[in-house]
Design an enzyme around this catalytic site. Structure first.
Site, PDB file in Angstrom:
ATOM      1  N   ASP A   1      39.843  18.830 -22.352  1.00 48.39           N
ATOM      2  CA  ASP A   1      40.341  18.245 -23.605  1.00 48.39           C
ATOM      3  C   ASP A   1      40.004  16.764 -23.750  1.00 48.39           C
ATOM      4  O   ASP A   1      39.651  16.092 -22.786  1.00 48.39           O
ATOM      5  CB  ASP A   1      41.858  18.445 -23.730  1.00 48.39           C
ATOM      6  CG  ASP A   1      42.639  17.879 -22.542  1.00 48.39           C
ATOM      7  OD1 ASP A   1      42.127  17.929 -21.406  1.00 48.39           O
ATOM      8  OD2 ASP A   1      43.768  17.373 -22.750  1.00 48.39           O
TER       9      ASP A   1
ATOM     10  N   GLU B   1      44.928  18.873 -20.474  1.00 48.70           N
ATOM     11  CA  GLU B   1      45.469  18.077 -19.367  1.00 48.70           C
ATOM     12  C   GLU B   1      46.245  16.879 -19.890  1.00 48.70           C
ATOM     13  O   GLU B   1      47.177  16.403 -19.256  1.00 48.70           O
ATOM     14  CB  GLU B   1      44.324  17.603 -18.447  1.00 48.70           C
ATOM     15  CG  GLU B   1      44.788  16.965 -17.146  1.00 48.70           C
ATOM     16  CD  GLU B   1      45.319  15.549 -17.303  1.00 48.70           C
ATOM     17  OE1 GLU B   1      46.326  15.211 -16.647  1.00 48.70           O
ATOM     18  OE2 GLU B   1      44.753  14.776 -18.088  1.00 48.70           O
ATOM     19  N   GLU B   2      45.839  16.389 -21.077  1.00 51.25           N
ATOM     20  CA  GLU B   2      46.341  15.099 -21.551  1.00 51.25           C
ATOM     21  C   GLU B   2      47.689  15.169 -22.259  1.00 51.25           C
ATOM     22  O   GLU B   2      48.221  14.132 -22.642  1.00 51.25           O
ATOM     23  CB  GLU B   2      45.338  14.472 -22.522  1.00 51.25           C
ATOM     24  CG  GLU B   2      43.980  14.136 -21.910  1.00 51.25           C
ATOM     25  CD  GLU B   2      44.027  12.922 -20.990  1.00 51.25           C
ATOM     26  OE1 GLU B   2      45.110  12.344 -20.785  1.00 51.25           O
ATOM     27  OE2 GLU B   2      42.958  12.563 -20.463  1.00 51.25           O
TER      28      GLU B   2
ATOM     29  N   ARG C   1      41.933  10.814  -0.971  1.00 42.84           N
ATOM     30  CA  ARG C   1      43.207  10.377  -0.432  1.00 42.84           C
ATOM     31  C   ARG C   1      43.967  11.621   0.036  1.00 42.84           C
ATOM     32  O   ARG C   1      44.243  12.519  -0.761  1.00 42.84           O
ATOM     33  CB  ARG C   1      44.026   9.660  -1.500  1.00 42.84           C
ATOM     34  CG  ARG C   1      45.460   9.382  -1.108  1.00 42.84           C
ATOM     35  CD  ARG C   1      45.598   8.050  -0.428  1.00 42.84           C
ATOM     36  NE  ARG C   1      46.908   7.880   0.177  1.00 42.84           N
ATOM     37  CZ  ARG C   1      47.324   6.729   0.697  1.00 42.84           C
ATOM     38  NH1 ARG C   1      46.533   5.661   0.664  1.00 42.84           N
ATOM     39  NH2 ARG C   1      48.504   6.638   1.255  1.00 42.84           N
TER      40      ARG C   1
ATOM     41  N   HIS D   1      40.682   6.115 -20.881  1.00 40.02           N
ATOM     42  CA  HIS D   1      41.544   6.042 -22.070  1.00 40.02           C
ATOM     43  C   HIS D   1      41.295   4.783 -22.903  1.00 40.02           C
ATOM     44  O   HIS D   1      42.199   4.322 -23.592  1.00 40.02           O
ATOM     45  CB  HIS D   1      43.043   6.128 -21.698  1.00 40.02           C
ATOM     46  CG  HIS D   1      43.451   7.449 -21.136  1.00 40.02           C
ATOM     47  ND1 HIS D   1      44.744   7.945 -21.236  1.00 40.02           N
ATOM     48  CD2 HIS D   1      42.765   8.390 -20.454  1.00 40.02           C
ATOM     49  CE1 HIS D   1      44.809   9.119 -20.643  1.00 40.02           C
ATOM     50  NE2 HIS D   1      43.622   9.410 -20.143  1.00 40.02           N
TER      51      HIS D   1
HETATM   52 ZN   LIG Z   1      43.345  11.080 -19.052  1.00 42.03          ZN
HETATM   53 ZN   LIG Z   2      41.611  12.927 -17.142  1.00 39.03          ZN
END
Ligand SMILES: [Zn+2]
Ligand SMILES: [Zn+2]
Length: 395
Positions: free
Chosen positions: A82, A140-141, A181, A367
């Site tokens: 997305d 996801e956002e 990580r 973003h």
């Molecule tokens: Zn994002």
């Molecule tokens: Zn992302």
């Protein structure tokens, strides 16, 4: 030629095709849960690669399977698909054609790399045992996120627990490098909506009002004790309020004040305790000052944990593939990701793919309207994922 060299050669050979795929996706971004055309396009791409075992998940997502020559283990590779409600400001010929919508988090690159990965896997399929699941995940956002929908799908739950691998672009890591990580990596995220209610009136006669602006001010300051006094200093916690609306005037005390913010941490027990303490604090503080405060919480993603044994193994494999100097150890990161849902139930590893390039002035943050990637990262990301997936199947 050994398998690693073969994958590298194929990744280099096919990468240009997937730069075009990435550019197509970049030009046609769609918002969370609205990825209908993206989903159709991805399905067409998979079919053109000869991948036919495809089921639809979470409305606008796809779960495809590439079967190796013999039976064996299964590994899942995830890309999110997305875009964001941002107006792109890049002067490139593949700029977004959808007004106010932009792939500003690199999900176009995640999808294109996973397709490149699929192309290579199809070419190698007679050589490996087991199967590779390719998950193209929507939304996801936007909380509650596509992952929470995927994990309720029959096609997904039928898989049982299996290794999940995901990669995410990072403009602060130079292209050619990746970062890992082990253990707790990214934060849980909850959205906070507070309404502080008082009694408005003339600013010159505060004794006739219950001033919600003063109450809200105390709440904002007092709530920080959650992070500074209540939280175990060894558990990272963030409480931020980015929106405060007191819609009165110079001489008008309003009836109510609205506050919005986010709480993030890396421990599920503390997360629950903290939100309970916050609720008690804002309610009783407002009452003590003669007003009321309602706290609504939109529970977001849990924290993301990378399974240590799997992650260390994949990190060592990445060093084999890219060279030790190109594999970084990363800090914890207070951003949130819905890959976290998979990581709560499966051995999972979410690693970072470098896409920055200072010489080409590519380094705008995720973003932002000027976010872009060095597209040579697709060859790195697609090839590395094949190497990690096949090594996981044969481990
Ligand atoms: Zn994002
Ligand atoms: Zn992302």
């Amino acid at each position: 030629m050994d398998e690693r060299q073969k994958i590298k050669r194929l990744a280099a050979q096919y990468a240009p095709e997937f730069v075009s795929v990435r550019r197509y996706l970049h030009q046609h971004p769609e918002l969370s849960f609205q990825e209908h055309r993206t989903c159709t396009y991805l399905k067409e791409q998979l079919l053109s690669l000869g991948v036919t075992d495809i089921v639809s998940v979470a409305e606008t997502g796809l779960l495809a399977t590439i079967h190796g020559g013999r039976a064996g283990k299964t590994v899942l590779l995830r890309a999110d698909i997305d875009a964001l409600p941002i107006q792109e400001r890049n002067a490139v010929d593949y700029v977004s054609k959808n007004d106010g919508v932009m792939h500003a988090c690199g999900h176009d690159a995640h999808s294109a790399s996973l397709l490149l990965c699929a192309k290579i896997l199809m070419e190698l399929k007679e050589d490996f045992s087991g199967s590779v699941k390719l998950l193209f995940q929507p939304a996801e956002e936007l909380s509650p996120g596509g992952a929470s929908a995927v994990i309720r799908e029959k096609a997904y739950t039928a898989l049982g627990s299996l290794p999940h691998l995901g990669q995410h672009v990072r403009p602060d890591i130079p292209v050619g490098k990746v970062g890992f990580r082990s253990g707790k990596f990214m934060a849980s995220m909850d959205e906070l909506f507070l309404t502080v209610k008082g009694k408005g009136g003339h600013a010159a006669m505060p004794e006739k009002t219950i001033d919600p602006v003063l109450i809200a001010s105390h709440i904002i300051v007092a709530a920080q004790q959650l992070v500074s006094r209540r939280a175990d200093p060894k558990i990272p916690s963030v409480l931020s309020f980015g929106k405060v609306i007191a819609d009165g005037a110079i001489n008008v005390i309003p009836d109510e004040v609205v506050i919005e913010g986010t709480f993030r941490t890396l421990d599920e027990d503390w997360r629950k305790t903290a939100l309970g303490q916050l609720d008690k604090l804002v309610t009783t503080l407002a009452e003590a000052m003669g007003g009321r405060c309602e706290l609504k919480i939109n529970h977001g993603y849990p924290h993301l944990k990378n399974e240590p044994v799997l992650t260390e193994r994949l990190k060592a494999l990445a060093e084999d593939y890219l060279g030790k100097e190109n594999v970084l150890g990363l800090d914890q990161w207070m951003a949130a990701e819905d890959f976290a849902y998979y990581s709560q139930q499966n051995p999972a590893c979410f690693y970072m793919l470098g896409v920055g390039n200072a010489e080409k002035h590519i380094g705008s943050g995720l973003h932002t309207p000027t976010f872009d990637i060095d597209e040579s990262a697709l060859e790195v990301g697609g090839g590395l994922m094949v190497w990690l997936a096949l090594s996981t199947l044969s481990a």
